[in-house]
Design a protein around this motif. Structure first.
Motif, PDB file in Angstrom:
ATOM      1  N   TRP A 173       0.849  -1.192   0.000  1.00 39.87           N
ATOM      2  CA  TRP A 173       0.000   0.000   0.000  1.00 39.87           C
ATOM      3  C   TRP A 173       0.881   1.237   0.000  1.00 39.87           C
ATOM      4  O   TRP A 173       1.624   1.479   0.957  1.00 39.87           O
ATOM      5  CB  TRP A 173      -0.916  -0.003   1.232  1.00 39.87           C
ATOM      6  N   LYS A 174       0.812   1.994  -1.100  1.00 32.39           N
ATOM      7  CA  LYS A 174       1.566   3.246  -1.250  1.00 32.39           C
ATOM      8  C   LYS A 174       3.049   3.038  -0.957  1.00 32.39           C
ATOM      9  O   LYS A 174       3.624   3.648  -0.060  1.00 32.39           O
ATOM     10  CB  LYS A 174       0.991   4.330  -0.338  1.00 32.39           C
ATOM     11  N   VAL A 175       3.658   2.199  -1.751  1.00 31.87           N
ATOM     12  CA  VAL A 175       5.083   1.903  -1.586  1.00 31.87           C
ATOM     13  C   VAL A 175       5.918   2.501  -2.714  1.00 31.87           C
ATOM     14  O   VAL A 175       7.097   2.202  -2.845  1.00 31.87           O
ATOM     15  CB  VAL A 175       5.310   0.383  -1.515  1.00 31.87           C
ATOM     16  N   GLY A 176       5.308   3.370  -3.532  1.00 31.39           N
ATOM     17  CA  GLY A 176       6.056   4.066  -4.569  1.00 31.39           C
ATOM     18  C   GLY A 176       6.550   3.161  -5.679  1.00 31.39           C
ATOM     19  O   GLY A 176       7.683   3.331  -6.158  1.00 31.39           O
ATOM     20  N   LEU A 177       5.726   2.222  -6.107  1.00 29.86           N
ATOM     21  CA  LEU A 177       6.135   1.337  -7.195  1.00 29.86           C
ATOM     22  C   LEU A 177       6.258   2.106  -8.509  1.00 29.86           C
ATOM     23  O   LEU A 177       5.506   3.060  -8.765  1.00 29.86           O
ATOM     24  CB  LEU A 177       5.135   0.199  -7.379  1.00 29.86           C
ATOM     25  N   THR A 178       7.195   1.693  -9.331  1.00 30.48           N
ATOM     26  CA  THR A 178       7.357   2.196 -10.692  1.00 30.48           C
ATOM     27  C   THR A 178       7.196   1.028 -11.658  1.00 30.48           C
ATOM     28  O   THR A 178       7.055  -0.124 -11.240  1.00 30.48           O
ATOM     29  CB  THR A 178       8.730   2.856 -10.867  1.00 30.48           C
ATOM     30  N   ASP A 179       7.200   1.335 -12.940  1.00 28.05           N
ATOM     31  CA  ASP A 179       7.082   0.256 -13.922  1.00 28.05           C
ATOM     32  C   ASP A 179       8.260  -0.701 -13.836  1.00 28.05           C
ATOM     33  O   ASP A 179       8.104  -1.914 -14.039  1.00 28.05           O
ATOM     34  CB  ASP A 179       6.996   0.849 -15.333  1.00 28.05           C
ATOM     35  N   LYS A 180       9.436  -0.187 -13.506  1.00 29.70           N
ATOM     36  CA  LYS A 180      10.611  -1.040 -13.397  1.00 29.70           C
ATOM     37  C   LYS A 180      10.531  -1.929 -12.162  1.00 29.70           C
ATOM     38  O   LYS A 180      10.782  -3.139 -12.233  1.00 29.70           O
ATOM     39  CB  LYS A 180      11.870  -0.178 -13.352  1.00 29.70           C
ATOM     40  N   THR A 181      10.159  -1.339 -11.023  1.00 33.77           N
ATOM     41  CA  THR A 181      10.061  -2.147  -9.805  1.00 33.77           C
ATOM     42  C   THR A 181       8.884  -3.120  -9.866  1.00 33.77           C
ATOM     43  O   THR A 181       8.942  -4.197  -9.261  1.00 33.77           O
ATOM     44  CB  THR A 181       9.930  -1.239  -8.578  1.00 33.77           C
ATOM     45  N   LEU A 182       7.827  -2.765 -10.601  1.00 35.62           N
ATOM     46  CA  LEU A 182       6.724  -3.719 -10.774  1.00 35.62           C
ATOM     47  C   LEU A 182       7.185  -4.931 -11.568  1.00 35.62           C
ATOM     48  O   LEU A 182       6.811  -6.068 -11.248  1.00 35.62           O
ATOM     49  CB  LEU A 182       5.549  -3.043 -11.474  1.00 35.62           C
ATOM     50  N   THR A 183       8.007  -4.717 -12.582  1.00 37.72           N
ATOM     51  CA  THR A 183       8.559  -5.849 -13.335  1.00 37.72           C
ATOM     52  C   THR A 183       9.419  -6.737 -12.439  1.00 37.72           C
ATOM     53  O   THR A 183       9.363  -7.967 -12.524  1.00 37.72           O
ATOM     54  CB  THR A 183       9.375  -5.330 -14.527  1.00 37.72           C
ATOM     55  N   THR A 184      10.210  -6.107 -11.567  1.00 36.94           N
ATOM     56  CA  THR A 184      11.019  -6.883 -10.628  1.00 36.94           C
ATOM     57  C   THR A 184      10.133  -7.655  -9.656  1.00 36.94           C
ATOM     58  O   THR A 184      10.416  -8.813  -9.321  1.00 36.94           O
ATOM     59  CB  THR A 184      11.968  -5.960  -9.863  1.00 36.94           C
ATOM     60  N   PHE A 185       9.053  -7.031  -9.203  1.00 41.86           N
ATOM     61  CA  PHE A 185       8.137  -7.699  -8.276  1.00 41.86           C
ATOM     62  C   PHE A 185       7.434  -8.879  -8.953  1.00 41.86           C
ATOM     63  O   PHE A 185       7.247  -9.935  -8.339  1.00 41.86           O
ATOM     64  CB  PHE A 185       7.111  -6.688  -7.765  1.00 41.86           C
ATOM     65  N   ILE A 186       7.043  -8.725 -10.218  1.00 44.35           N
ATOM     66  CA  ILE A 186       6.389  -9.817 -10.930  1.00 44.35           C
ATOM     67  C   ILE A 186       7.359 -10.975 -11.139  1.00 44.35           C
ATOM     68  O   ILE A 186       6.975 -12.156 -11.064  1.00 44.35           O
ATOM     69  CB  ILE A 186       5.837  -9.308 -12.277  1.00 44.35           C
ATOM     70  N   ALA A 187       8.636 -10.655 -11.385  1.00 47.27           N
ATOM     71  CA  ALA A 187       9.638 -11.725 -11.515  1.00 47.27           C
ATOM     72  C   ALA A 187       9.899 -12.425 -10.193  1.00 47.27           C
ATOM     73  O   ALA A 187      10.367 -13.572 -10.169  1.00 47.27           O
ATOM     74  CB  ALA A 187      10.942 -11.142 -12.061  1.00 47.27           C
ATOM     75  N   LEU A 188       9.588 -11.769  -9.077  1.00 51.82           N
ATOM     76  CA  LEU A 188       9.771 -12.365  -7.753  1.00 51.82           C
ATOM     77  C   LEU A 188       8.676 -13.386  -7.442  1.00 51.82           C
ATOM     78  O   LEU A 188       8.915 -14.364  -6.726  1.00 51.82           O
ATOM     79  CB  LEU A 188       9.791 -11.254  -6.709  1.00 51.82           C
ATOM     80  N   LEU A 189       7.472 -13.172  -7.957  1.00 53.72           N
ATOM     81  CA  LEU A 189       6.336 -14.012  -7.584  1.00 53.72           C
ATOM     82  C   LEU A 189       6.513 -15.487  -7.954  1.00 53.72           C
ATOM     83  O   LEU A 189       6.140 -16.360  -7.164  1.00 53.72           O
ATOM     84  CB  LEU A 189       5.056 -13.456  -8.225  1.00 53.72           C
ATOM     85  N   PRO A 190       7.074 -15.823  -9.132  1.00 57.34           N
ATOM     86  CA  PRO A 190       7.256 -17.259  -9.417  1.00 57.34           C
ATOM     87  C   PRO A 190       8.200 -17.967  -8.466  1.00 57.34           C
ATOM     88  O   PRO A 190       8.159 -19.200  -8.375  1.00 57.34           O
ATOM     89  CB  PRO A 190       7.823 -17.254 -10.849  1.00 57.34           C
ATOM     90  N   LEU A 191       9.029 -17.217  -7.731  1.00 55.96           N
ATOM     91  CA  LEU A 191       9.941 -17.848  -6.780  1.00 55.96           C
ATOM     92  C   LEU A 191       9.256 -18.185  -5.464  1.00 55.96           C
ATOM     93  O   LEU A 191       9.786 -18.960  -4.675  1.00 55.96           O
ATOM     94  CB  LEU A 191      11.138 -16.931  -6.510  1.00 55.96           C
ATOM     95  N   CYS A 192       8.092 -17.589  -5.216  1.00 57.75           N
ATOM     96  CA  CYS A 192       7.409 -17.786  -3.941  1.00 57.75           C
ATOM     97  C   CYS A 192       6.707 -19.134  -3.921  1.00 57.75           C
ATOM     98  O   CYS A 192       6.654 -19.862  -4.908  1.00 57.75           O
ATOM     99  CB  CYS A 192       6.410 -16.655  -3.699  1.00 57.75           C
TER     100      CYS A 192
END
Length: 567
Positions: A173-192
């Motif tokens: 919630w309101k963590v200042g995501l950008t398009d670049k950090t969102l891509t990094t976050f999406i790449a993190l999800l398959p590891l979970c």
């Protein structure tokens, strides 16, 4: 002499440029810089150098792993992992309220107010709040609120989140995501862990509005080929990816363009999302055009059960588009063409798997009859030859054998031909019936598709029943969607008429198919706080039709609904 001082009365010599004089001492600038330069700091004996975070093996304890990885990455001040606070109601007795506070009570209240003030400041410090399972060890949910999550922090999360085997939800919630950090976050999800089902990104507006990428995680296995090496030990085999079932995108300034991307992620002619169950798009900037894109995504989507479009800018045009999907709608020309193509492919696969439906050849039973007739005739010829050999002389017997061999060769060569060529008589088939056991013929390798593999269809165009009216093809509406919220939009009575027709159709179809199991249509529809009077006839009729279908307002029907769904 040159070493003597100057004569009295003579003017002193001016200092040369590049030198300065402090308290009667002349010094050069280079000497001053050498004196002011700090001495090199040597690491004391026994002190450890900063460790490499790649060498650390996570233990599955988030607080320990996150702190250690932040320290190894060079962070001195980093958020702490704390348990998410839960409000506890305080019950104060009436006797204690009536009594007057004493001096000790006043001092205690002053200290409590100071502690509460400090706790308020602590509340605003960056933290990672977690909810634990019943064993108070396994992390179930993660909450990050109000502080900027950088790419380095996401890199640390990519190491300490995969060991959490019971992780179910991530809330940002309101963590200042950008398009670049969102891509990094999406790449993190398959590891979970595969137990991860809920992702909430609220208050994170993005310029490119690429939230639809979160709905594309539908692969069954990790795409990384081969084992990955972590340090000296190889990683375990790839695990199933988490499939996001609940996605919340509130307050992200999503407009019609973002709604178009989300609608295409729900379903198109060639793809369909099968994992997302709930989607929250409240408090955004979606208008009529965006609502039309969401409605197009709902035409062929049969997995979404819960949808919220509250607090948007949807008017009557968008409302009518959404209502049209809930009752039988006409297929467009591209949809009709795609449906015919899928049906044609399905029929070709069925014909290739079962050759009995061949159009230009005899049936399978005819082929078997011909084969049985050919083999039985061969056996009859053998028997007649043996009897004749016993009665005739040797020379004639040899001639008969040769003639019998010729007959066998001819019949064997004829059996390999098409069944339409050289078919046998019925009398021959009757004579040899039941005398020879025919072995089953195994299909040759490489001919025809594999029957054991079930192909996944892109959508429900070829499976759902359709109706033909006046040369048009109609498909029944979306009855899988159970919850729809259009609270606080700009819908008038014109849009209400569309929803009234949809609710009437679903109510009638539910009564006609009350005994059969399957989707029942909307159970909850919220249209309050729009641009119409609460007492208008259309809205009152919608409420009257939805009241017996709402399982919350009618608690007596919950067991019946559970029995209907087989729960």
């Amino acid at each position: 002499m040159s070493g003597e001082g100057s004569a009295p009365g003579a003017s002193p010599r001016a200092p040369r440029p590049g030198t300065q004089k402090w308290s009667g001492i002349v010094a050069k600038k280079g000497d001053r810089a050498a004196k002011e330069k700090a001495a090199p700091v040597l690491t004391p004996v026994g002190a450890e150098e900063p460790k490499n975070p790649e060498e650390y093996q996570c233990t599955g304890l988030l607080d320990t792993d996150f702190a250690e990885l932040c320290t190894r990455s060079g962070y001195t001040d980093f958020p702490k992992v704390v348990i998410r606070p839960r409000p506890h109601p305080t019950i104060v007795s009436s006797a204690s309220i009536s009594e007057k506070p004493t001096l000790d009570d006043q001092r205690l209240s002053a200290s409590c107010s100071l502690n509460s003030l400090e706790s308020k400041y602590v509340f605003f410090q960056p933290t990672i709040q977690v909810e634990l399972e019943s064993d108070e060890k396994s992390v179930k949910e993660i909450y990050i609120r109000g502080w900027r999550v950088e790419e380095r922090i996401l890199g640390i999360f990519s190491k300490c989140l995969p060991p959490l085997s019971q992780l179910q939800a991530i809330n940002l919630w309101k963590v200042g995501l950008t398009d670049k950090t969102l891509t990094t976050f999406i790449a993190l999800l398959p590891l979970c862990s595969p137990t991860l089902r809920k992702v909430s990104l609220e208050g994170n507006p993005l310029p490119e509005q690429s939230y639809h990428k979160l709905m594309a995680l539908e692969s069954t296995f990790c795409p990384t080929p081969g084992p990955r090496v972590l340090g000296d030990r190889p990683s375990p085999p790839p695990l199933p990816l988490p499939r996001i079932a609940h996605l919340s995108l509130r307050n992200n300034n999503i407009d019609d363009h973002g709604a178009q991307l989300l609608g295409q992620a729900l379903s198109t002619l060639h793809s369909c999302n099968r994992t997302l169950v709930s989607l929250n798009l409240g408090f955004n900037h979606i208008g009529d055009e965006g609502a039309g894109y969401i409605a197009d995504g709902l035409r062929l989507n049969r997995s979404l059960l819960w949808l919220s479009l509250a607090h948007n800018r949807i008017r009557d045009k968008g409302a009518l588009k959404l209502a049209e999907v809930l009752r039988p709608f006409e297929l467009t020309h591209p949809e009709v063409v795609e449906r015919r193509r899928l049906l044609l492919e399905k029929g070709m696969q069925e014909r290739s798997r079962s050759p009995s439906t061949s159009r230009y050849g005899d049936s399978k039973t005819d082929r078997e009859k011909n084969q049985t007739g050919g083999l039985s005739s061969v056996s009859l010829v053998d028997k007649t030859d043996k009897t004749q050999m016993a009665k005739t002389p040797k020379g004639l017997g040899r001639k008969k054998e040769k003639s019998g061999e010729v007959v066998k060769k001819e019949e064997k060569s004829g059996s390999g031909q098409l069944p339409t060529q050289g078919t046998l008589k019925k009398d021959d088939f009757k004579a040899g019936k039941g005398k020879v056991a025919i072995p089953e013929q195994k299909p040759t390798k490489g001919k025809g598709p594999k029957t054991g593999i079930k192909e996944k269809r892109s959508n429900f165009l070829e499976s759902e029943p359709v109706e033909h009216r006046d040369g048009k093809v109609f498909m029944r509406g979306n009855k899988v969607l159970l919850h729809l919220s259009l609270l606080r939009n700009q819908i008038t009575e014109v849009g209400l008429e569309g929803f009234l027709a949809a609710v009437q159709y679903q109510a009638q179809s539910a009564q006609a198919k009350s005994a059969s199991k399957g989707p029942v249509g909307l159970l909850w529809l919220s249209l309050a706080k729009n641009c119409f009077f609460p007492r208008c006839p259309a809205y009152a009729m919608i409420q009257e039709l939805m009241r017996p279908r709402d399982p919350i307002s009618c608690l007596k029907t919950i067991p019946e609904l559970l029995r209907t769904f087989g729960l």
